[in-house]
Enzyme design. Structure first.
Site, PDB file in Angstrom:
ATOM      1  N   LYS A 118      67.725  31.973  99.549  1.00  0.00           N
ATOM      2  CA  LYS A 118      68.292  30.677  99.161  1.00  0.00           C
ATOM      3  C   LYS A 118      69.789  30.886  98.941  1.00  0.00           C
ATOM      4  CE  LYS A 118      67.851  26.776  95.980  1.00  0.00           C
ATOM      5  NZ  LYS A 118      69.286  26.709  95.638  1.00  0.00           N
ATOM      6  N   ARG A 139      75.259  16.341 102.114  1.00  0.00           N
ATOM      7  CA  ARG A 139      73.944  15.813 101.755  1.00  0.00           C
ATOM      8  C   ARG A 139      74.067  14.459 101.065  1.00  0.00           C
ATOM      9  NH1 ARG A 139      71.078  19.858  98.451  1.00  0.00           N
ATOM     10  NH2 ARG A 139      69.809  20.406 100.259  1.00  0.00           N
ATOM     11  N   CYS A 417     101.545  54.265  78.135  1.00  0.00           N
ATOM     12  CA  CYS A 417     100.139  54.646  78.291  1.00  0.00           C
ATOM     13  C   CYS A 417      99.418  54.496  76.958  1.00  0.00           C
ATOM     14  CB  CYS A 417     100.028  56.084  78.789  1.00  0.00           C
ATOM     15  SG  CYS A 417      98.328  56.695  78.820  1.00  0.00           S
TER      16      CYS A 417
END
Length: 694
Positions: A118, A139, A417
């Site tokens: 799906k 749709r 850092c």
């Protein structure tokens, strides 16, 4: 596991739930945004459905339960055949109950199901007139959809012309692959827009967008083929009698993209048990797919069964969507942590408001790098879409920008850092401490001593910390200068453990070059790539002499990765020299350096591969090994394949030469059988490579 329904305590809660569901659906289908993630929406709709079952006289006309997906939209192009949604099940028990209901409706058991992924996209109908694509329609509300023909030419897998000049309608799913989604967000943010939250939203927004200053590709997969009113009568009749699996094959023959080209190809199954087995296989492959799926579609395959079962107003009765657990959820980004990896790379990690995804509570997610944070315009306090599938590390896809309140704060990047306070090299997308591997020496050495690298027994993380803190070891090469007296001077190091560690270090010095290369932790490489490089060049000297062009001759190394590997090796030159001085092996057994490529050799395709029983073969190993192979790890199996001249792979395709199928081999064995790929048992394979077994 069944997705629980939202609990609605009274009619006011029910009315609010309907309003929320309608708004979420409309926002998604109209512009590719939504206030709810899929799982939350599913829970809400199930809660609405449960309330309506108990209070049938109080059903609101706007309720999403009686409408197809996208039903909030009005379309102006009528569908010749209703374009319906699918009903859902969420467990094997619910699926079995559905098959029993279908059998009662048909009057007999279903003898053939089709089983397909799906796909997580949007349904569209593509109309072809005499083989030419003339119209794209969404749709919509199921009876009519919106004309989106402006998207013709931007959808891969949906050709402008079919292989034959037929008049048909192709129905399928438009989606974005992971790569297309990344590209879409780069384009969108580059033009001043907010990033899409996930690929499905990106496809929805892109499909309907008009007059953009840019275009981005999408991908189409077919799930139906039907005639139009002016389709030739003979073809229309034939399509009407075709099983679904036959329609998919016909679509492929016409040149339309089908799931058959993917790792989750559609199959037919004769029993419920076979369907559920395929559901599990597809679910297991989900994390590695280059596109999203949210379930498996199961259909009665035969046209006669479909006609008998019929359809309701919202969904066909002969098909169901078996939904998988959600892999995406919306939560909040609370903080960003900055961690330093073993090679000195500084990696951001998002701290999340805890959220449950696929059965696990997620509190952290990867953020890739600072450039990615900037590109996605992420902010502290943002609602973010988090993705996790299987054992994949959770990642933050993008902010859900339309949920911002204005209280979100910018993410502050480190200036030094965070581990050692050294300067940061920001010249590449992935920032790095200028101390490199020495910034996190313990992690670097622990990795080098691991089973798939130098496999130094007795050198665990605790011992590595001890060696580093005592000053005995400042890099990988120092391990091979350790003396018995030095080790005996450490706490909890007796004579036996000292002698065992020294013996393990002696063995490690003789490991193949591929293991040494992997232990160095060259960025852009791993176990498989280190083996390929070692077998291609045969010696460390040849590897170090390779320029970018020569490095690209190794399979899997492209124009982006090659310069990084070459630069890393140059950076590691002093350490490699010290390893050589300590007597560490720098050659790959059974490999020969590549011969100089002359013009004639180049035209002929280069030099012949080294001899061996697997020369020229791509081999996949699946299932549990037995007999002489029983104690080999998967990495050791891959090394064995490559020593014998073959290429190891993790996936089965038409290019696969052999699949070694052990105990409980599942989907890979099934795919090999479907493709006609040769199968071998562990014992049969062991006999073939007997001369290469250690």
């Amino acid at each position: 596991m069944t997705t629980p329904a939202a609990v609605l305590v009274d009619s006011a809660a029910y009315a609010q739930a309907v309003e929320d569901a309608v708004k979420a659906s409309a926002a998604y289908y109209e512009g590719g945004t939504s206030t709810l993630d899929d799982d939350t929406y599913d829970r809400l709709v199930r809660g609405i459905s449960a309330w309506e079952a108990d209070h049938p006289d109080e059903v609101l006309p706007d309720s999403p339960t009686g409408k197809v997906a996208g039903g909030a939209l009005e379309g102006d192009v009528p569908h010749t055949v209703a374009m319906l949604s699918l009903d859902n099940v969420f467990s094997a028990e619910e699926f079995t109950a559905w098959t029993a209901s279908l059998a009662r409706r048909l009057g007999h058991e279903v003898t053939r199901f089709s089983v397909e992924p799906k796909l997580d996209g949007l349904a569209i109908a593509a109309r072809y007139t005499r083989g030419r694509l003339t119209r794209l329609i969404t749709r919509g509300d199921g009876t009519a959809g919106e004309d989106v023909s402006h998207a013709i030419g931007t959808i891969e897998g949906l050709p402008r012309e079919l292989a034959e000049p037929v008049t048909v309608e192709v129905r399928g799913e438009v989606l974005m692959t992971t790569a297309q989604f990344e590209h879409a967000n780069e384009e969108r943010t580059g033009h001043g827009g907010q990033p899409f939250a996930n690929p499905r939203n990106a496809a929805a927004g892109t499909l309907r967008a008009k007059e953009r200053a840019y275009t981005v590709p999408m991908t189409f997969f077919v799930y139906g083929l039907l005639p139009l009113p002016d389709t030739e009568a003979a073809l229309a009749a034939r399509l009407g009698e075709c099983a679904h699996s036959e329609l998919m094959a016909e679509s492929s023959r016409l040149g339309v993209n089908t799931p058959a080209t993917t790792a989750v190809a559609g199959i037919t199954a004769g029993t419920t048990e076979q369907v559920l087995a395929r559901v599990q296989e597809i679910a297991a492959l989900r994390a590695d797919l280059p596109f999203g799926i949210d379930g498996i579609v199961v259909k009665a395959d035969l046209a006669a069964d479909q006609r008998t079962a019929g359809s309701g107003t919202r969904a066909p009765r002969w098909a169901i969507a078996y939904k998988l657990p959600a892999v995406e959820k919306i939560t909040r980004l609370l903080e960003v942590e900055w961690n330093v990896g073993r090679t000195g790379v500084i990696a951001p990690r998002g701290v999340l408001e805890p959220v449950e995804i696929d059965g696990s509570t997620i509190t952290y997610a990867t953020l890739h790098n600072p450039a990615d944070i900037t590109r996605r315009d992420l902010r502290l306090g943002d609602h973010v879409m988090v993705h996790r599938a299987g054992d994949v590390i959770p990642r933050i896809e993008a902010p859900v920008a339309h949920l911002r309140t204005g209280e979100e704060r910018p993410i502050v990047f480190p200036e030094v850092c965070p581990r050692c306070s050294s300067a940061i090299d920001t010249s590449e997308q992935r920032w790095r401490c200028e101390n490199g591997r020495n910034c996190h020496l313990v992690a670097s050495l622990s990795y080098a001593a691991g089973r798939d690298q130098l496999d130094i027994e007795g050198l665990g993380a605790t011992r590595v910390v001890q060696l580093v803190e005592s000053g005995l070891v400042a890099d990988l090469a120092d391990l091979f200068t350790l003396t018995r007296d030095q080790l005996l001077g450490l706490e909890r190091m007796g004579e036996t453990s000292t002698d065992n560690l020294l013996a393990a270090l002696t063995v490690a010095k003789g490991r193949p070059l591929s293991r040494v290369l992997c232990a160095l932790g060259v960025r852009g490489t791993g176990r498989s790539m280190s083996r390929r490089i070692a077998r291609h060049f045969a010696t460390m000297d040849a590897i170090r002499a390779a320029d970018t062009e020569a490095m690209q001759q190794v399979e899997g190394i492209g124009t982006e990765k090659a310069p990084t590997i070459v630069a890393e090796l140059a950076e590691l030159a002093p350490l490699i020299d010290r390893l050589v001085a300590r007597g560490v092996n720098m050659t790959e057994p059974g490999a020969a350096p590549p011969a100089p490529v002359t013009e004639d050799a180049a035209e002929a395709g280069g030099s012949e591969p080294a001899g061996g029983p697997l020369t020229g073969m791509t081999v996949v190993v699946t299932g549990g090994m037995t007999g002489p192979l029983e104690k080999l790890s998967r990495n050791q199996m891959n090394e064995l394949i490559e020593r014998a001249g073959g290429r190891s792979s993790s996936s089965v395709s038409k290019k696969t030469s052999l699949v070694v199928a052990g105990d409980n081999a599942g989907s890979k064995r099934a795919k090999a059988e479907d493709l006609g790929v040769r199968l071998a048992t562990p014992d049969e394979f062991a006999a073939v490579v007997a001369d290469y077994l250690a």
